[in-house]
Design a protein around this motif. Structure first.
Motif, short mmCIF file in Angstrom:
data_model
loop_
_atom_site.label_atom_id
_atom_site.label_comp_id
_atom_site.label_asym_id
_atom_site.label_seq_id
_atom_site.Cartn_x
_atom_site.Cartn_y
_atom_site.Cartn_z
N ALA A 42 0.83 -1.20 0.00
CA ALA A 42 0.00 0.00 0.00
C ALA A 42 0.87 1.25 0.00
O ALA A 42 0.61 2.21 -0.74
CB ALA A 42 -0.93 0.00 1.22
N TYR A 45 2.49 1.64 -3.37
CA TYR A 45 1.54 2.08 -4.40
C TYR A 45 1.25 3.57 -4.29
O TYR A 45 1.18 4.28 -5.31
CB TYR A 45 0.24 1.28 -4.29
CG TYR A 45 -0.74 1.62 -5.38
CD1 TYR A 45 -0.47 1.30 -6.70
CD2 TYR A 45 -1.94 2.28 -5.09
CE1 TYR A 45 -1.35 1.63 -7.72
CE2 TYR A 45 -2.83 2.60 -6.10
CZ TYR A 45 -2.53 2.27 -7.41
OH TYR A 45 -3.40 2.60 -8.41
N ILE A 46 1.11 4.07 -3.07
CA ILE A 46 0.90 5.51 -2.86
C ILE A 46 2.12 6.28 -3.37
O ILE A 46 1.98 7.32 -4.02
CB ILE A 46 0.65 5.81 -1.37
CG1 ILE A 46 -0.69 5.21 -0.94
CG2 ILE A 46 0.66 7.31 -1.12
CD1 ILE A 46 -0.95 5.28 0.54
N MET A 83 -6.42 2.38 -10.02
CA MET A 83 -6.39 3.08 -8.73
C MET A 83 -7.60 2.70 -7.89
O MET A 83 -7.48 2.41 -6.69
CB MET A 83 -6.35 4.59 -8.94
CG MET A 83 -6.26 5.38 -7.65
SD MET A 83 -6.41 7.17 -7.89
CE MET A 83 -8.16 7.29 -8.33
N VAL A 84 -8.79 2.71 -8.51
CA VAL A 84 -10.01 2.37 -7.78
C VAL A 84 -9.96 0.92 -7.28
O VAL A 84 -10.27 0.64 -6.12
CB VAL A 84 -11.25 2.59 -8.68
CG1 VAL A 84 -12.51 2.06 -7.99
CG2 VAL A 84 -11.40 4.07 -9.00
N THR A 87 -7.25 0.46 -4.58
CA THR A 87 -7.69 1.06 -3.32
C THR A 87 -8.68 0.15 -2.61
O THR A 87 -8.62 -0.03 -1.39
CB THR A 87 -8.33 2.44 -3.58
OG1 THR A 87 -7.36 3.30 -4.19
CG2 THR A 87 -8.79 3.08 -2.27
N PHE A 88 -9.60 -0.43 -3.39
CA PHE A 88 -10.57 -1.34 -2.80
C PHE A 88 -9.89 -2.55 -2.18
O PHE A 88 -10.25 -3.00 -1.08
CB PHE A 88 -11.59 -1.80 -3.84
CG PHE A 88 -12.60 -2.77 -3.28
CD1 PHE A 88 -13.71 -2.31 -2.61
CD2 PHE A 88 -12.40 -4.14 -3.39
CE1 PHE A 88 -14.63 -3.20 -2.06
CE2 PHE A 88 -13.30 -5.03 -2.84
CZ PHE A 88 -14.42 -4.56 -2.18
N ILE A 90 -6.83 -2.79 -0.99
CA ILE A 90 -6.11 -2.38 0.21
C ILE A 90 -7.07 -2.16 1.38
O ILE A 90 -6.85 -2.66 2.49
CB ILE A 90 -5.28 -1.12 -0.06
CG1 ILE A 90 -4.17 -1.43 -1.07
CG2 ILE A 90 -4.69 -0.56 1.23
CD1 ILE A 90 -3.45 -0.20 -1.61
N VAL A 91 -8.14 -1.41 1.13
CA VAL A 91 -9.10 -1.10 2.19
C VAL A 91 -9.81 -2.36 2.66
O VAL A 91 -9.95 -2.59 3.88
CB VAL A 91 -10.13 -0.05 1.70
CG1 VAL A 91 -11.23 0.13 2.74
CG2 VAL A 91 -9.44 1.27 1.42
#
Length: 275
Positions: A42, A45-46, A83-84, A87-88, A90-91
């Motif tokens: 994560a 990736y950021i 990205m979407v 992000t999903f 990771i979250v």
């Protein structure tokens, strides 16, 4: 060449290796490694997004400019989808954590588990397409670091041979891991409950909690499920997992690269012969 490109290359390589390892929970000790490495991923990736923020900002501001090419628009759309999806993943990974964040309680944990899995299979394809569209950059970086020029005749033959081997190997692994089934599930799983999602075959969480261990069926990657969440782990060859899922990713890399090459060829032919 700018030093920042070497940083980007190294970061992308680490991210790619980590991501394919996530497809088997039994590597390097099991779930603990998966969750810790997930946080590392994560952060990487950021960092990747921040390093490329200049491009993102420029294209975003020009999105309604008619002069912006469809190639750039397509690349932007692909990156946005990545990205979407990322992000999903990771979250959702944090929400279903049982090691680093065991006290987090979500309303429908099984739904997050299933979507966490299915979206990961989709992202594997998206990463492959992304790499394929930027393959020339990868080749240029490798040439800079190794001083080996692809323009040599023997190198071209070797590259073509390796491409064929990777394509065949990747297609074989797609069949062995039921990847197409998982990919279809990534499209249909949203809006479904866990009983409807179809994750009762290969690569699924089979059964419930049993003594702190979640059981799964084997589906490749060293004879283990792509998402087998064994509590102890450590009994799977990480090399086998890397080869399996890198091979699958390689199919999308090759297809995207040659489709782009064909598109460029047709465009040049049209310019040269407008009539």
């Amino acid at each position: 060449m700018k030093k920042i490109n070497y940083v980007k290359f190294a970061l992308d390589l680490v991210m790619g290796l980590l991501f394919v390892l996530f497809f088997n929970k039994n590597v390097f000790g099991g779930l603990k490694f998966h969750e810790i490495a997930g946080l590392v991923f994560a952060g990487a990736y950021i960092t990747h997004i921040l390093l490329n923020w200049g491009w993102v900002k420029r294209v975003t501001l020009k999105m309604f400019d008619r002069r912006l090419s469809w190639r750039v628009r397509g690349s932007y759309a692909l990156n946005f989808l990545l990205m979407v999806s990322m992000t999903f993943i990771i979250v959702s990974g944090i929400l279903i954590s049982h090691v680093l964040f065991p006290n987090l309680n979500v309303g429908n944990e099984n739904w997050f588990k299933m979507t966490h899995i299915s979206v990961s299979f989709l992202v594997l394809a998206l990463i492959g397409i992304h790499v394929g569209l930027h393959w020339q950059w990868v080749v240029n970086m490798c040439e800079k670091m190794t001083s080996v020029k692809k323009s040599r005749a023997w190198m071209r033959y070797v590259a073509q041979g390796l491409t064929l081997i990777i394509l065949l190997f990747g297609l074989y692994q797609i069949n062995q891991t039921s990847y197409v089934t998982q990919l279809k599930s990534s499209v249909s799983v949203f809006g479904m409950n866990t009983q409807q999602s179809g994750f009762e075959g290969k690569g699924a969480f089979k059964g419930g909690e049993q003594g702190g261990t979640r059981e799964g069926r084997p589906s490749g990657g060293g004879g283990q499920s792509g998402f087998d969440r064994g509590g102890k782990g450590g009994n799977v060859s990480f090399v086998s997992v890397i080869l399996t899922y890198t091979g699958i990713m390689g199919v999308f890399v090759i297809v995207a690269y040659y489709l782009k090459k064909l598109s460029v060829y047709r465009k040049r032919k049209t310019v040269a012969n407008p009539n």
